[in-house]
Design a protein around this motif. Structure first.
Motif, PDB file in Angstrom:
ATOM      1  N   LEU A   1      13.449   8.919  -2.192  1.00  0.00           N
ATOM      2  CA  LEU A   1      13.369  10.322  -1.787  1.00  0.00           C
ATOM      3  C   LEU A   1      12.209  10.576  -0.835  1.00  0.00           C
ATOM      4  CD1 LEU A   1      14.041  11.969  -5.262  1.00  0.00           C
ATOM      5  CD2 LEU A   1      15.687  11.398  -3.484  1.00  0.00           C
ATOM      6  N   ALA A   2      11.140   9.839  -1.017  1.00  0.00           N
ATOM      7  CA  ALA A   2       9.967   9.974  -0.146  1.00  0.00           C
ATOM      8  C   ALA A   2       9.148   8.700  -0.255  1.00  0.00           C
ATOM      9  CB  ALA A   2       9.127  11.193  -0.519  1.00  0.00           C
TER      10      ALA A   2
ATOM     11  N   LYS B   1       2.707  18.914  -0.693  1.00  0.00           N
ATOM     12  CA  LYS B   1       2.602  18.790   0.759  1.00  0.00           C
ATOM     13  C   LYS B   1       2.673  17.341   1.232  1.00  0.00           C
ATOM     14  CE  LYS B   1      -0.538  22.757   0.868  1.00  0.00           C
ATOM     15  NZ  LYS B   1      -1.895  23.211   1.265  1.00  0.00           N
ATOM     16  N   PHE B   2       2.653  16.369   0.272  1.00  0.00           N
ATOM     17  CA  PHE B   2       2.592  14.946   0.609  1.00  0.00           C
ATOM     18  C   PHE B   2       1.402  14.671   1.538  1.00  0.00           C
ATOM     19  CE2 PHE B   2       7.111  15.579  -0.387  1.00  0.00           C
ATOM     20  CZ  PHE B   2       7.251  14.651  -1.409  1.00  0.00           C
ATOM     21  N   ARG B   3       0.249  15.167   1.084  1.00  0.00           N
ATOM     22  CA  ARG B   3      -0.950  15.061   1.901  1.00  0.00           C
ATOM     23  C   ARG B   3      -2.129  14.659   1.017  1.00  0.00           C
ATOM     24  NH1 ARG B   3      -2.486  20.367   4.996  1.00  0.00           N
ATOM     25  NH2 ARG B   3      -0.380  19.978   5.847  1.00  0.00           N
TER      26      ARG B   3
ATOM     27  N   GLY C   1       0.774  -1.232   0.000  1.00  0.00           N
ATOM     28  CA  GLY C   1       0.000   0.000   0.000  1.00  0.00           C
ATOM     29  C   GLY C   1       0.801   1.275   0.000  1.00  0.00           C
ATOM     30  N   THR C   2       2.114   1.199  -0.181  1.00  0.00           N
ATOM     31  CA  THR C   2       2.957   2.397  -0.176  1.00  0.00           C
ATOM     32  C   THR C   2       3.363   2.781  -1.595  1.00  0.00           C
ATOM     33  OG1 THR C   2       4.971   1.075   0.100  1.00  0.00           O
ATOM     34  CG2 THR C   2       3.865   1.865   2.108  1.00  0.00           C
ATOM     35  N   VAL C   3       3.715   4.043  -1.757  1.00  0.00           N
ATOM     36  CA  VAL C   3       4.246   4.590  -3.008  1.00  0.00           C
ATOM     37  C   VAL C   3       5.570   5.263  -2.679  1.00  0.00           C
ATOM     38  CG1 VAL C   3       3.923   6.263  -4.851  1.00  0.00           C
ATOM     39  CG2 VAL C   3       1.995   4.893  -4.082  1.00  0.00           C
ATOM     40  N   SER C   4       6.640   4.836  -3.341  1.00  0.00           N
ATOM     41  CA  SER C   4       7.968   5.398  -3.098  1.00  0.00           C
ATOM     42  C   SER C   4       8.426   6.181  -4.321  1.00  0.00           C
ATOM     43  CB  SER C   4       8.977   4.284  -2.778  1.00  0.00           C
ATOM     44  OG  SER C   4       8.997   3.319  -3.813  1.00  0.00           O
ATOM     45  N   LEU C   5       9.176   7.254  -4.064  1.00  0.00           N
ATOM     46  CA  LEU C   5       9.674   8.154  -5.098  1.00  0.00           C
ATOM     47  C   LEU C   5      11.178   7.957  -5.240  1.00  0.00           C
ATOM     48  CD1 LEU C   5       6.905   9.378  -4.182  1.00  0.00           C
ATOM     49  CD2 LEU C   5       7.852  11.621  -4.756  1.00  0.00           C
ATOM     50  N   TRP C   6      11.644   7.778  -6.509  1.00  0.00           N
ATOM     51  CA  TRP C   6      13.037   7.423  -6.763  1.00  0.00           C
ATOM     52  C   TRP C   6      13.656   8.353  -7.797  1.00  0.00           C
ATOM     53  CZ3 TRP C   6      15.467   3.501  -4.047  1.00  0.00           C
ATOM     54  CH2 TRP C   6      14.636   2.691  -3.280  1.00  0.00           C
TER      55      TRP C   6
END
Length: 620
Positions: free
Chosen positions: A352-353, A391-393, A339-344
């Motif tokens: 990165l996030a 805002k990562f929201r 369920g996560t999304v990662s930024l590369w």
């Protein structure tokens, strides 16, 4: 010499007068309304004050045909820098404020200084320059408005309901084709039944060519404008994903074991052994980087101009079949099974996030808008979340009533398309900014299986659906960008062979480096806020860290022998395990030992007398 030759001096004076008179005559002709058009008259460089005022009056009094000229002129006039008169007014007000704040002056001195500043004589030369500058500024605004009207000849619009009881979702593709659309646009509504299903479909950046791929090994390139088959081939191997490279002449295909490169004639050019067992691939056009994610969880970047592997990152997470790029900053977004999304980025070995988008459900689909500000994720919990990446929201979310959202895409006009089960639901651009009640349009492919892929066609109001029995093309009004920017490389759908070659060379020369990919593109090209001493100290510390020899860890020799060897290792490992029950046992044991010591001390009579002096208590 002048006294001996007076005729020479008089001749030079006459020539200067004639030259001055000719220059004045040509400047008058430049703004003469009878000799040239008032709307397109060019402003000469050497205008006088009267001529500049006359030209400015002619430009203002000229009638314009378009109704939105006032808004356009005000829009472009605001972008032009302030004139000298406006800046002079600002400096005058600042000067008056400075005088009023000065505490060393008395009231009489302040009044006299303010009168001098307010009633000072204006320079005629400055006034003339200001008037000429204002005329040129107004002419630039009119030219910009004309260019806006000529280049942006089309406007995008959505289907709107006439009254509250009507819904735009009730409008079917059959009604659009036979009642509302012209002949050229209605040709884009069709269904293709193909044997090697399920199918997927993707477009190149110009929207001219489409790439259809069947998971059983069928691959076809089609001219989406003229609806003609360009080339097809059968690979006889499972196809998981495809992607066009810098133009339609080259494409990357993610097959069962490796990624292969083919040209538009169906010839295999390369086999990328570094990208093994791929699940999803994507191409970064401004960096010429081909990205892939496989079963092992390694995200790989390959430079297609040199054929070298740029970087490899181990994500250490499972379920990597969702891979999308951010068009604004070229950051890759990976959706995972937890369920996560990662930024590369290729410049960083760590993500990165990371965003926890769906709790207890896998990420099944993802889409990012062209501005790079909003991200849409769909999960196995049948929820669609809208995220503000700045805002990562999470802003708001929608529930998909029928099936899991398997594929989604955002058009150039931010129309959101979601493919779930045998349905395709489309939401208006307003649904990205705030939560709306009803969707924009709806389409179903009953009897054709689930929708596998959903992609919008660039610069057209067309959306392609890949399902279990082939490919369907539908029209979504207002989804595509109507005005084409032909100045950008590989975006012109009508370019010929020579233009394509020039665009390819220009794009290769303008290629960006992989280490320039960051979350904030504005950071590139900035100035570092540090002194030369700090930079030199940082460089020396980096050099010392690079030259320092790494200390090798000595392997601990195991001297244990016999049956207790494994038991001792397990006991040693168990000592480092911190458990709530273990902590309670340790506290109870420490308390028991403390109580036992206290009882032993009281029984032996070693208590310190309370009446002894502090200096003598150490003897008791």
């Amino acid at each position: 010499f002048c006294q001996l030759h007076p005729s020479w001096l008089e001749k030079e004076r006459v020539e200067k007068r004639l030259d001055r008179w000719n220059r004045k005559r040509t400047s008058k002709m430049a703004v003469d309304p009878e000799s040239t058009d008032e709307k397109t008259s060019s402003i000469a460089r050497g205008l006088t004050t009267k001529e500049a005022g006359r030209a400015h009056h002619n430009l203002q009094s000229a009638k314009r045909s378009h109704s939105d000229d006032k808004a356009l002129l005000s829009k472009y006039k605001d972008k032009v820098p302030k004139t000298a008169s406006e800046s002079m007014a600002i400096t005058t007000s600042e000067h008056l404020q400075h005088i009023s704040k000065n505490k060393k002056l008395n009231d009489y001195q302040k009044r006299s200084l303010k009168k001098r500043v307010q009633h000072r004589r204006k320079d005629k030369v400055i006034q003339a320059r200001v008037k000429v500058h204002k005329t040129k500024r107004y002419q630039a605004a009119i030219s910009a408005a004309d260019a806006h009207l000529i280049l942006n000849t089309q406007s995008a619009g959505l289907v709107e309901a006439e009254h509250d009881m009507e819904r735009t979702t009730a409008l079917s593709q059959h009604e659009l084709k036979h009642q509302h659309l012209d002949q050229q646009t209605s040709r884009q509504i069709y269904d293709l039944t193909l044997p090697h299903s399920p199918y997927g479909m993707k477009y190149d950046r110009s929207g001219r060519y489409s790439l259809m791929y069947g998971q059983r090994g069928h691959l076809a390139i089609m001219d989406a404008t003229h609806l003609q088959l360009h080339r097809e081939l059968h690979i006889q191997e499972r196809i998981r994903d495809v992607s066009f490279l810098h133009n339609y002449t080259m494409m990357a295909v993610a097959q069962t074991n490796h990624v292969y490169i083919y040209d538009d004639q169906g010839t295999e050019i390369h086999k990328l052994n570094d990208m093994n067992d791929p699940f999803a691939i994507d191409f970064l056009p401004y960096h010429w980087l081909l990205t892939s994610i496989g079963r092992s969880g390694h995200l790989k970047y390959l430079d297609t101009s040199t054929g070298q592997l740029v970087s490899t990152h181990n994500t250490k997470l499972a379920g990597h079949n969702v891979l999308r790029q951010n068009p604004n900053n070229a950051i890759m977004h990976l959706g995972h099974a937890n369920g996560t999304v990662s930024l590369w980025s290729p410049a960083s070995s760590q993500f990165l996030a990371k965003l926890h988008c769906h709790k207890g459900a896998a990420v099944t689909s993802m889409a990012i808008d062209l501005s790079g500000n909003y991200m849409v994720t769909g999960g196995a919990d049948r929820q669609v979340h809208i995220w503000d990446i700045r805002k990562f929201r999470k802003t708001h979310s929608y529930f998909v009533p029928a099936g899991v959202p398997q594929s989604m895409d955002l058009s150039q006009r931010n129309v959101l398309g979601i493919g779930h089960a045998t349905h395709a639901t489309f939401w208006s651009p307003e649904a990205i900014l705030r939560k709306v009640k009803d969707p924009y349009m709806h389409h179903s492919v009953h009897g054709c299986g689930a929708v596998e892929t959903l992609r919008f066609r660039p610069f057209e109001d067309v959306c392609a659906l890949g399902h279990g029995k082939g490919v369907s093309s539908i029209v979504i009004p207002g989804s595509g960008e109507p005005n084409l920017d032909t100045t950008e490389a590989n975006l012109d759908p009508n370019q010929d062979k020579k233009q394509r070659r020039e665009a390819e060379v220009r794009a290769l020369m303008d290629k960006l480096q992989p280490n320039m990919i960051t979350l904030n593109p504005a950071d590139i090209g900035g100035v570092e806020d540090s002194s030369p001493e700090i930079r030199q100290q940082r460089l020396e510390s980096l050099q010392e860290a690079a030259n320092a020899k790494k200390e090798r860890r000595k392997k601990q020799k195991s001297k244990k022998r016999g049956r207790s060897k494994i038991q001792t290792k397990l006991r040693r490992k168990q000592q480092n395990v911190v458990d709530q029950q273990v902590v309670k046992l340790r506290e109870a044991k420490e308390k028991e030992e403390k109580d036992a010591k206290e009882e032993a001390r009281q029984g032996s009579g070693e208590d310190k007398p309370a009446t002894a002096a502090p200096a003598l208590q150490r003897f008791f």
